[in-house]
Write an enzyme that holds these catalytic residues in place. Structure first.
Site, mmCIF file in Angstrom:
data_model
loop_
_atom_site.group_PDB
_atom_site.id
_atom_site.type_symbol
_atom_site.label_atom_id
_atom_site.label_comp_id
_atom_site.label_asym_id
_atom_site.label_seq_id
_atom_site.Cartn_x
_atom_site.Cartn_y
_atom_site.Cartn_z
ATOM 1 N N GLU A 1 49.440 33.095 53.790
ATOM 2 C CA GLU A 1 48.916 32.501 55.013
ATOM 3 C C GLU A 1 48.118 31.241 54.718
ATOM 4 O O GLU A 1 47.653 31.038 53.608
ATOM 5 C CB GLU A 1 48.001 33.451 55.794
ATOM 6 C CG GLU A 1 47.691 34.756 55.197
ATOM 7 C CD GLU A 1 46.820 35.642 56.080
ATOM 8 O OE1 GLU A 1 45.605 35.416 56.115
ATOM 9 O OE2 GLU A 1 47.363 36.565 56.688
ATOM 10 N N HIS B 1 44.189 35.116 64.461
ATOM 11 C CA HIS B 1 45.575 34.792 64.140
ATOM 12 C C HIS B 1 46.179 34.159 65.390
ATOM 13 O O HIS B 1 46.646 34.863 66.281
ATOM 14 C CB HIS B 1 46.346 36.057 63.742
ATOM 15 C CG HIS B 1 45.825 36.682 62.487
ATOM 16 N ND1 HIS B 1 46.136 36.207 61.243
ATOM 17 C CD2 HIS B 1 44.981 37.719 62.292
ATOM 18 C CE1 HIS B 1 45.529 36.938 60.331
ATOM 19 N NE2 HIS B 1 44.817 37.858 60.945
#
Length: 101
Positions: free
Chosen positions: A56, A7
């Site tokens: 996402e 991430h």
């Protein structure tokens, strides 16, 4: 879950974040590869009842190891199995049946 779920933080590239997670999760260091590259991106969105949404953009990266020595983090990795890519590509149901990442 996915292996090496990187991430990136603000200002960090996907590749940089992946290099960090490769080392943290699998003990793979940059001297074991030289061809890390993004091969695909996809958008993921899932609604959870009474809990909100997860939304996402995910990247898929590929790397070829010149040294397949691994030192997996036991808190991240439950087990390992080497399988030739061609066999998995020919049998996509194995991903679900074996719960591979």
């Amino acid at each position: 879950d996915g292996t090496v779920a990187s991430h990136p933080v603000e200002g960090q590239s996907q590749e940089e974040a992946t290099r960090e997670r490769l080392e943290e999760e699998l003990g793979i260091t940059p001297d074991q590869y030289d061809d890390l590259e993004v091969t695909d991106r996809f958008e993921y969105k899932r609604y959870f009842e009474n809990a909100g949404v997860e939304h996402e953009v995910c990247a898929v990266l590929q790397v070829t190891l010149t040294d397949r020595s691994l030192d997996p983090n036991e808190e991240e990795v439950a087990g390992l199995m080497w399988v030739p890519y061609e066999r998995l590509h020919s049998n996509p149901e194995w991903y679900r049946q074996l719960r591979l990442c």
